[in-house]
Design a protein around this motif. Structure first.
Motif, PDB file in Angstrom:
ATOM      1  N   ASN A  14     -10.409  -7.402  -2.818  1.00 16.89           N
ATOM      2  CA  ASN A  14     -10.511  -7.106  -4.116  1.00 16.89           C
ATOM      3  C   ASN A  14      -9.739  -7.452  -5.122  1.00 16.89           C
ATOM      4  OD1 ASN A  14      -8.649  -5.084  -3.987  1.00 16.89           O
ATOM      5  ND2 ASN A  14     -10.020  -3.336  -3.968  1.00 16.89           N
ATOM      6  N   GLY A  15      -8.664  -8.059  -4.863  1.00 17.71           N
ATOM      7  CA  GLY A  15      -7.533  -8.586  -5.936  1.00 17.71           C
ATOM      8  C   GLY A  15      -6.758  -7.251  -6.435  1.00 17.71           C
ATOM      9  N   ASP A  16      -6.691  -6.178  -6.148  1.00 18.68           N
ATOM     10  CA  ASP A  16      -5.753  -4.998  -6.473  1.00 18.68           C
ATOM     11  C   ASP A  16      -4.337  -5.272  -5.870  1.00 18.68           C
ATOM     12  OD1 ASP A  16      -7.875  -3.844  -7.817  1.00 18.68           O
ATOM     13  OD2 ASP A  16      -7.963  -2.061  -6.349  1.00 18.68           O
ATOM     14  N   PHE A  17      -3.539  -5.192  -6.883  1.00 14.74           N
ATOM     15  CA  PHE A  17      -2.159  -5.302  -6.235  1.00 14.74           C
ATOM     16  C   PHE A  17      -1.818  -4.300  -5.115  1.00 14.74           C
ATOM     17  CE2 PHE A  17      -1.348  -7.059 -10.598  1.00 14.74           C
ATOM     18  CZ  PHE A  17      -0.293  -8.056 -10.282  1.00 14.74           C
ATOM     19  N   MET A  18      -0.934  -4.966  -4.303  1.00 15.70           N
ATOM     20  CA  MET A  18      -0.450  -3.865  -3.116  1.00 15.70           C
ATOM     21  C   MET A  18       0.978  -4.308  -2.901  1.00 15.70           C
ATOM     22  SD  MET A  18      -3.516  -4.406  -0.314  1.00 15.70           S
ATOM     23  CE  MET A  18      -3.038  -3.270   0.800  1.00 15.70           C
ATOM     24  N   VAL A  19       1.661  -3.430  -2.177  1.00 18.64           N
ATOM     25  CA  VAL A  19       3.155  -3.629  -1.591  1.00 18.64           C
ATOM     26  C   VAL A  19       3.159  -3.562   0.015  1.00 18.64           C
ATOM     27  CG1 VAL A  19       4.276  -3.167  -3.581  1.00 18.64           C
ATOM     28  CG2 VAL A  19       3.817  -1.389  -1.950  1.00 18.64           C
ATOM     29  N   GLU A  20       3.743  -4.279   0.590  1.00 23.22           N
ATOM     30  CA  GLU A  20       3.930  -4.200   2.119  1.00 23.22           C
ATOM     31  C   GLU A  20       5.323  -3.855   2.374  1.00 23.22           C
ATOM     32  OE1 GLU A  20       2.312  -6.787   5.804  1.00 23.22           O
ATOM     33  OE2 GLU A  20       3.495  -7.624   4.867  1.00 23.22           O
ATOM     34  N   CYS A  21       5.395  -2.671   3.131  1.00 27.69           N
ATOM     35  CA  CYS A  21       6.744  -2.293   3.464  1.00 27.69           C
ATOM     36  C   CYS A  21       6.894  -2.376   4.984  1.00 27.69           C
ATOM     37  CB  CYS A  21       6.935  -0.973   3.176  1.00 27.69           C
ATOM     38  SG  CYS A  21       6.704  -0.364   1.438  1.00 27.69           S
ATOM     39  N   PRO A  36      -7.987  -3.245   4.225  1.00 30.76           N
ATOM     40  CA  PRO A  36      -7.815  -4.318   3.232  1.00 30.76           C
ATOM     41  C   PRO A  36      -6.672  -5.139   3.817  1.00 30.76           C
ATOM     42  CG  PRO A  36      -6.479  -2.110   2.714  1.00 30.76           C
ATOM     43  CD  PRO A  36      -7.554  -1.796   3.937  1.00 30.76           C
ATOM     44  N   THR A  37      -6.790  -6.279   3.462  1.00 32.97           N
ATOM     45  CA  THR A  37      -5.866  -7.480   4.077  1.00 32.97           C
ATOM     46  C   THR A  37      -4.933  -7.834   2.972  1.00 32.97           C
ATOM     47  OG1 THR A  37      -7.756  -8.355   5.214  1.00 32.97           O
ATOM     48  CG2 THR A  37      -5.909  -9.807   4.873  1.00 32.97           C
ATOM     49  N   PHE A  38      -3.618  -7.725   3.081  1.00 38.63           N
ATOM     50  CA  PHE A  38      -2.494  -7.764   2.265  1.00 38.63           C
ATOM     51  C   PHE A  38      -2.210  -9.366   2.224  1.00 38.63           C
ATOM     52  CE2 PHE A  38       2.225  -8.716   1.579  1.00 38.63           C
ATOM     53  CZ  PHE A  38       2.249  -8.193   0.412  1.00 38.63           C
ATOM     54  N   ALA A  57       0.949  -1.956   4.406  1.00 37.86           N
ATOM     55  CA  ALA A  57       0.590  -2.225   3.311  1.00 37.86           C
ATOM     56  C   ALA A  57      -0.269  -1.206   2.439  1.00 37.86           C
ATOM     57  CB  ALA A  57      -0.307  -3.813   2.924  1.00 37.86           C
ATOM     58  N   VAL A  58       0.057  -0.957   1.170  1.00 41.20           N
ATOM     59  CA  VAL A  58      -0.516   0.140   0.547  1.00 41.20           C
ATOM     60  C   VAL A  58      -0.915  -0.351  -0.893  1.00 41.20           C
ATOM     61  CG1 VAL A  58       0.368   1.883   1.887  1.00 41.20           C
ATOM     62  CG2 VAL A  58       1.436   1.249  -0.421  1.00 41.20           C
ATOM     63  N   PHE A  59      -1.965   0.207  -1.659  1.00 42.25           N
ATOM     64  CA  PHE A  59      -2.116  -0.221  -3.030  1.00 42.25           C
ATOM     65  C   PHE A  59      -1.160   0.363  -3.863  1.00 42.25           C
ATOM     66  CE2 PHE A  59      -6.376  -0.619  -1.014  1.00 42.25           C
ATOM     67  CZ  PHE A  59      -6.702  -1.923  -1.234  1.00 42.25           C
ATOM     68  N   LEU A  60      -0.918  -0.067  -4.972  1.00 44.19           N
ATOM     69  CA  LEU A  60       0.044   0.665  -5.910  1.00 44.19           C
ATOM     70  C   LEU A  60      -0.713   1.740  -6.585  1.00 44.19           C
ATOM     71  CD1 LEU A  60       1.665  -2.268  -7.951  1.00 44.19           C
ATOM     72  CD2 LEU A  60       2.601  -0.986  -6.417  1.00 44.19           C
ATOM     73  N   PHE A 107       4.716   3.590  -5.288  1.00 45.76           N
ATOM     74  CA  PHE A 107       4.382   3.609  -4.022  1.00 45.76           C
ATOM     75  C   PHE A 107       5.240   4.467  -3.064  1.00 45.76           C
ATOM     76  CE2 PHE A 107       7.403   0.210  -4.243  1.00 45.76           C
ATOM     77  CZ  PHE A 107       8.239   0.230  -3.185  1.00 45.76           C
ATOM     78  N   ASN A 108       4.414   5.155  -2.046  1.00 44.97           N
ATOM     79  CA  ASN A 108       5.066   5.944  -1.153  1.00 44.97           C
ATOM     80  C   ASN A 108       4.651   5.823   0.132  1.00 44.97           C
ATOM     81  OD1 ASN A 108       6.847   8.136  -0.645  1.00 44.97           O
ATOM     82  ND2 ASN A 108       5.212   9.697  -0.627  1.00 44.97           N
ATOM     83  N   VAL A 109       5.231   5.538   1.161  1.00 46.66           N
ATOM     84  CA  VAL A 109       4.718   5.293   2.740  1.00 46.66           C
ATOM     85  C   VAL A 109       5.370   6.039   3.587  1.00 46.66           C
ATOM     86  CG1 VAL A 109       4.303   3.744   4.611  1.00 46.66           C
ATOM     87  CG2 VAL A 109       3.999   2.807   2.148  1.00 46.66           C
ATOM     88  N   LEU A 110       4.986   6.755   4.290  1.00 48.09           N
ATOM     89  CA  LEU A 110       5.508   7.798   5.009  1.00 48.09           C
ATOM     90  C   LEU A 110       5.462   7.271   6.572  1.00 48.09           C
ATOM     91  CD1 LEU A 110       4.541  11.263   3.860  1.00 48.09           C
ATOM     92  CD2 LEU A 110       6.565   9.809   3.479  1.00 48.09           C
ATOM     93  N   ARG A 111       6.461   7.187   7.426  1.00 52.14           N
ATOM     94  CA  ARG A 111       6.618   7.146   9.025  1.00 52.14           C
ATOM     95  C   ARG A 111       5.916   6.020   9.401  1.00 52.14           C
ATOM     96  NH1 ARG A 111       8.655  10.701  12.332  1.00 52.14           N
ATOM     97  NH2 ARG A 111       6.878  10.126  13.714  1.00 52.14           N
ATOM     98  N   LYS A 112       6.123   4.668   9.056  1.00 52.52           N
ATOM     99  CA  LYS A 112       5.557   3.504   9.166  1.00 52.52           C
ATOM    100  C   LYS A 112       6.367   2.364   9.673  1.00 52.52           C
ATOM    101  CE  LYS A 112       1.147   4.768   8.785  1.00 52.52           C
ATOM    102  NZ  LYS A 112       0.214   5.062   9.979  1.00 52.52           N
ATOM    103  N   LYS A 113       6.044   1.634  10.548  1.00 60.89           N
ATOM    104  CA  LYS A 113       6.886   0.474  10.904  1.00 60.89           C
ATOM    105  C   LYS A 113       6.680  -0.808   9.893  1.00 60.89           C
ATOM    106  CE  LYS A 113       6.978   1.525  15.631  1.00 60.89           C
ATOM    107  NZ  LYS A 113       6.442   1.071  17.276  1.00 60.89           N
TER     108      LYS A 113
END
Length: 310
Positions: A219-226, A188-190, A265-268, A256-262
């Protein structure tokens, strides 16, 4: 009586010797079945297929099955365990160099004197310049693994090569088939909302951590980029850490929850599509945003997001 004791002692020693021999045989047999013990560190100049760098050391696997087993073992270990393994066999490939580069630049950013800092940055670039090629800015000192294939990232030599049997596999070779994996779904492209920044930035000491609301281009789904980084003036190094938070869209709760990344982007969760709110002006709240590199801070902010033109 003394003779009986002597014979008895000899018998005990004989049985003990046999048991020790059996233990040694079992131990050697177990070692022979251990895939890690059969990994060889070899020079590519000694193989039938030549690689770009004749002096470069690489890992040699007996066959594809052997490679699969080693990958399975190492992927179930943590970085420290894998680091110990590579140091034990004296192999300084991509994985180990990346760990060393990250530690080196982290220490450099802790230097207070700016002239000393610049001098160490120069040395760092000379030593790890090949790991900086993917960075857009010359002031971004984050080490980057240049190869997409996870097998190469884990087992490749400095040039991203491995040896299976007598065949050298270069970085562009597809190794996913070795593990019987099919090509996965699209990545997926944020994309953040233009003209409507929904973003929180936390700053603590030399560290920064941020979260930005956007949507998946496909696909238009909401995402967050950390993302997070360690900064010194205009120099930076992206920092691997954890992120978490809650998002409220017109009162509906997501997280959202993201582990050990610099940067990631993940979906809500649960999934929600922008189309559900198209043509409306909505209220978005990012609450309880936490980032591992800024442990004493929590981000909370409410935004008005205009989707009337979507």
């Amino acid at each position: 009586m003394r003779n009986y004791l002597t014979y008895f002692t000899i018998a005990i020693l004989f049985l003990s010797s046999c048991n020790n021999q059996d233990d040694e045989i079992i131990l050697k047999k177990n070692e022979s079945f251990n895939p890690l013990s059969r990994v060889e560190v070899v020079s590519l100049s000694g193989s039938s297929t030549r690689a770009k760098n004749e002096e470069e050391k690489t890992l040699r696997f007996e066959d594809v099955e052997h490679l699969n087993k080693v990958v399975e073992i190492l992927e179930n270990r943590n970085d420290r365990e894998n680091e110990d393994f590579f140091r034990k066999i004296n192999f300084r490939g991509i994985f180990l160099r990346n760990i060393e580069a990250n530690k080196a630049i982290d220490d450099i950013f802790d230097i207070e004197d700016y002239d000393t800092f610049l001098n160490e940055v120069k040395k760092y670039k000379e030593q790890y310049g090949d790991l900086l090629k993917g960075n857009v800015s010359e002031y971004d000192l984050t080490p980057n693994l240049q190869f997409d294939d996870e097998v190469i990232r884990l087992l490749g030599n400095k040039n991203g090569e491995i040896l299976v049997g007598e065949k050298v596999y270069a970085p562009k070779a597809s190794l996913s088939s070795f593990r019987g994996l099919l090509s996965g779904p699209y990545a997926p492209t944020f994309r953040e909302f233009p003209g409507n920044p929904v973003n929180i930035m936390l700053r603590e000491g030399k560290y920064q951590g941020s979260v930005t609301l956007g949507a998946c281009r496909e696909n238009g789904d909401f995402m967050v980029e950390c993302a997070s980084q360690k900064k010194k003036k205009f120099w930076k190094r992206r920092n691997e850490t954890d992120y978490s938070g809650d998002v409220y869209i017109n009162g509906a709760h997501f997280f959202f929850n993201v582990l050990r990344k610099k940067r990631q982007a993940v979906f809500l969760s649960p999934f929600v599509n922008v189309g559900q709110y198209a043509g409306k002006k909505i209220t978005v709240s990012i609450s309880n945003f936490k980032v591992g590199c800024c442990p004493s801070l929590v981000g909370n902010q409410t935004f008005e997001l205009d989707l009337r033109n979507r």
